[in-house]
Design an enzyme around this catalytic site. Structure first.
Site, PDB file in Angstrom:
ATOM      1  N   CYS A 123      37.639  65.532  47.731  1.00 29.45           N
ATOM      2  CA  CYS A 123      37.668  64.383  47.784  1.00 29.45           C
ATOM      3  C   CYS A 123      39.106  63.889  47.757  1.00 29.45           C
ATOM      4  CB  CYS A 123      36.727  63.338  47.039  1.00 29.45           C
ATOM      5  SG  CYS A 123      34.981  63.755  47.074  1.00 29.45           S
ATOM      6  N   HIS A 256      39.979  56.632  47.170  1.00 30.41           N
ATOM      7  CA  HIS A 256      38.750  57.316  47.596  1.00 30.41           C
ATOM      8  C   HIS A 256      37.556  56.455  47.586  1.00 30.41           C
ATOM      9  CE1 HIS A 256      35.530  60.206  48.136  1.00 30.41           C
ATOM     10  NE2 HIS A 256      35.301  60.684  46.737  1.00 30.41           N
ATOM     11  N   ASN A 286      30.199  58.032  50.482  1.00 32.19           N
ATOM     12  CA  ASN A 286      31.302  58.946  50.478  1.00 32.19           C
ATOM     13  C   ASN A 286      31.650  60.112  51.368  1.00 32.19           C
ATOM     14  OD1 ASN A 286      32.981  60.846  49.077  1.00 32.19           O
ATOM     15  ND2 ASN A 286      32.162  60.700  47.096  1.00 32.19           N
TER      16      ASN A 286
END
Length: 329
Positions: A123, A256, A286
Site C-alpha cells: 500500500c 492511503h 482499500n
C-alpha cells in the site's frame, strides 16, 4: 554540449480507472451469506468507513486497469505516449511472475525502449514509485515518467474471512511526472521495518507448478492499525521539516485509503481540519498501491486540488513499509 538536469520534477497530469463492477456492502453481504459468512453494511461502515468497492472481472489484469488510467493521465498532461521515457508500476498483484506489469503496460501503450519496472511496497507502493521516479528525473535519467498504482486485490482475498475480504477493491491511478525548474515534489521519505512482515502478508509462492503456502491475504488488523497511526504522523512531520514547511502549509492531505479512522486520526494529529482530507475509501475500499493516485485524481478532477496548492501524500503497507511525499501543484 550537455543539458543540465532539472532541479525538480512536477506532476503535470493525473488519471484513474475503476472496473465497472461496483459492489456495495449490501451486495457483498448477500454474496458472503451463501457461505454462511455474516456481515452487514453497518458493521463494515462503522469499522472502516467503506460503503462500496469495485471488482475486476476474472480475465482483467492489473495492466488492463493501468492502461486507461495511464491514457487519462497522458491526456491531462498533454503528453503523447512516445514522449514517456520511464514507466514505474506499483503493484502487489502483477499480471505474471515476470515480465513486469510495467513492461506489459509499455507494450499496450505501443511504446518501447524506455526503462519499465515494477515496485512492490504494497500500500506504500505509489509513494515509493513516485520517489524513485522523482530521483531519476532529477538525476537526468528520465524527463517524463508514467507512475502508476494498479491492483486486482480481489484475486487474493479469502471470502471466508470477513475481517479482510470486505476491505479491499480493485483499480488503478496514474500520474505523469516531468522535469521542471519550478518546485513540484518538494521532499519525500521512505521507510520499512521487516520485523513486522507477518502482520500483513500473502504467505504463498509458486514452485514446481503448485502454490506453496497460503495464496490469500492475511492481516492482523489491530497490529496494522497501531503501526499505521504511529508512523504516519511521524513521517509527515519529518517530510515537512525537510521541506522547511509546517502543517499550516498543507492544503490537502491524500493518505492511503485504508480505514477512515486512521485517516482522520492522522489529519487531527497534523492539526488539519477534516475538510482538507481527501477521502475516497467509502467508494473505492482499500485499493492498495492504487489508492493514493485514485484519490489524487478524483480531487484534481473535481476541482478541489488546484495549481498552487500544497499536497501531502502518505501511505503504509505490508513489509511493514511507509512513506510520504510533499508536493506543490
Amino acid at each position: 554540449m550537455t543539458t543540465a538536469s532539472p532541479r525538480y520534477s512536477r506532476i503535470i497530469g493525473t488519471g484513474s480507472f475503476l472496473p465497472p463492477r461496483r459492489l456495495t456492502n449490501a451486495d457483498l453481504a448477500v454474496q458472503l451469506a451463501k457461505d454462511d459468512i455474516e456481515t452487514s453494511d453497518e458493521w463494515i461502515v462503522e469499522r472502516t468507513g467503506i460503503r462500496a468497492r469495485h471488482f475486476a472481472e476474472p480475465d482483467v489484469t492489473s495492466s488492463d486497469l493501468a492502461l486507461p488510467a495511464a491514457r487519462a493521465a497522458l491526456e491531462a498532461a498533454g503528453v503523447k505516449a512516445e514522449e514517456i521515457d520511464l514507466i514505474i508500476v506499483a503493484t502487489s498483484t502483477p499480471d505474471m511472475i515476470f515480465p513486469s506489469t510495467a513492461a506489459l503496460l509499455q507494450h499496450k501503450l505501443g511504446i518501447h525502449g524506455c526503462p519499465a519496472f515494477d515496485v512492490q511496497a504494497v500500500c506504500s507502493g505509489f509513494v515509493y514509485a513516485l520517489t524513485v521516479a522523482d530521483s531519476m528525473i532529477k538525476s537526468g535519467a528520465a524527463s517524463k515518467a508514467l507512475v502508476i498504482g494498479a491492483e486486482v486485490f480481489s484475486r487474493i482475498l479469502d471470502f471466508k474471512d470477513r475481517t479482510t475480504c470486505v476491505l479491499f477493491g480493485d483499480g488503478a491511478g496514474a500520474v505523469v511526472l516531468a522535469g521542471s525548474d519550478e518546485p513540484g515534489i518538494v521532499a519525500s521519505e521512505l521507510h520499512a521495518d521487516g520485523r513486522h512482515v507477518d502482520i500483513l502478508c500473502v504467505p504463498g509462492n509458486v514452485a514446481g507448478g503448485k502454490v506453496l503456502g497460503d495464496p490469500f491475504l492475511k492481516m492482523d488488523g489491530q497490529a496494522v492499525f497501531k503501526q499505521a497511526v504511529n508512523v504516519l504522523e511521524k513521517v509527515a512531520r519529518s517530510v515537512l521539516q525537510k521541506a522547511g514547511r509546517s502543517e499550516s502549509d498543507i492544503d490537502w492531505l491524500v493518505p492511503h485509503q485504508a480505514n477512515i479512522r486512521i485517516m482522520q486520526g492522522t489529519a487531527k494529529k497534523l492539526k488539519m481540519p477534516l475538510e482538507k482530507l481527501i477521502a475516497t475509501v467509502d467508494e473505492h475500499g482499500n485499493t492498495s498501491a492504487a489508492s493514493i493516485p485514485l484519490a489524487l485524481d478524483v480531487a484534481v478532477r473535481d476541482g478541489r486540488i488546484k495549481p498552487g496548492h500544497t499536497v501531502m501524500l502518505e501511505g503504509v503497507g505490508g513489509g511493514f513499509t511507509w512513506g510520504a511525499v510533499l508536493l506543490d501543484f
